[in-house]
Write an enzyme that holds these catalytic residues in place. Structure first.
Site: not given
Length: 255
Positions: A7, A34, A147, A216, A245
């Site tokens: 991500n 993302e 998530n 993840d 992040d």
DNA sequence: ATGGCGGGTTGGACCCGA
């Protein structure tokens, strides 16, 4: 064969890091989440110069996913055919005999919110579609930002996180329903370091203090899990200047 | 308890992430 997921929290900002990382880790496949970029602005040329073709399901500002590959990709599917969703969170493609699904599961914000209900509905439909895909493609890998921290050992401070999104029982149940389809969490096929996290908040110096979560994941069908010889999280890019992040997760498959 | 950082947006306070 190495498969990875990352991500990147805006590909526009992170492209130089993605290219640097691919130079050091020339994986066969890298799933991105993302990307936050529309397809017409996607950096196809820069990635092609690095040896990667790309398929994308982009969107402005939010979400956006892509699969980068050193090998030709075919049979591209965007979004879940069983679920109407205007958010670009899923792209799937086939390379040689492996089916790859790249997924960006909704965040869910907090229990008892609309976003949380959306997350659970999304995951339920995702489960049903994955079940179909697995029947069609026994050699299936699902990489992405789920998530969800599946277990307390995936959370730096389980007590502090109790009752929050990412760790709540309904979300963990949804993750279990996926693995119950015969998919293995590649990371847990192997002995791992104690704090095997893949995400650290930008705030509170969370990375320096190793206040992370493992959200993840790489799920492998039985056929692929038998070929899996390792799964690691590369936390190094999280220590770079202006990092995402999230950290990349890599799985290696041997014939 | 709150917000803290970072990316994005049609322009700078606010949404969103996790």
């Amino acid at each position: 064969m190495k498969l990875a997921t990352w991500n990147v929290n805006s590909l526009r900002v992170r492209l130089p890091q993605v290219l640097d990382w691919l130079k050091a880790h020339p994986v066969d496949v890298l799933c991105l989440q993302e990307t936050k970029i529309t397809d017409d602005r996607f950096p196809f040329m820069e990635l092609a110069a690095a040896g990667y073709e790309a398929v994308t399901a982009g969107q402005k500002t939010y979400n956006g996913v892509a699969i980068l590959s050193r090998h030709p990709l075919s049979d591209v599917v965007r979004n879940n055919p069983l679920y109407v969703d205007d958010q670009q969170r899923i792209i799937a493609a086939t390379l040689s005999d492996i089916r790859v699904i790249c997924a960006y599961v909704p965040n869910g914000q907090a229990p008892a919110t609309e976003k949380y209900a959306y997350k659970l509905a999304w995951l339920s439909a995702f489960h049903d579609w994955v079940e179909q895909e697995k029947h069609q493609h026994p050699r299936l890998a699902i990489l992405g930002d789920y998530n969800i921290a599946p277990e307390n050992r995936d959370v730096h401070d389980p007590a502090a996180w109790e009752g929050h999104a990412l760790v709540s029982p309904p979300e963990r149940d949804a993750f279990s329903r996926l693995t119950a389809l015969g998919l293995k969490d590649a990371y847990r096929l192997f002995e791992q370091p104690e704090s095997g996290y893949s995400w650290w908040d930008y705030r509170q110096a969370a990375f320096r203090r190793d206040m992370g979560l493992r959200i993840d994941h790489i799920l492998l069908s039985e056929a692929l899990s038998k070929q899996c010889t390792g799964c690691t999280i590369d936390r190094e890019p999280r220590s770079w200047a202006q990092p995402s992040d999230h950290a990349p997760v890599i799985a290696e498959l041997k014939p």
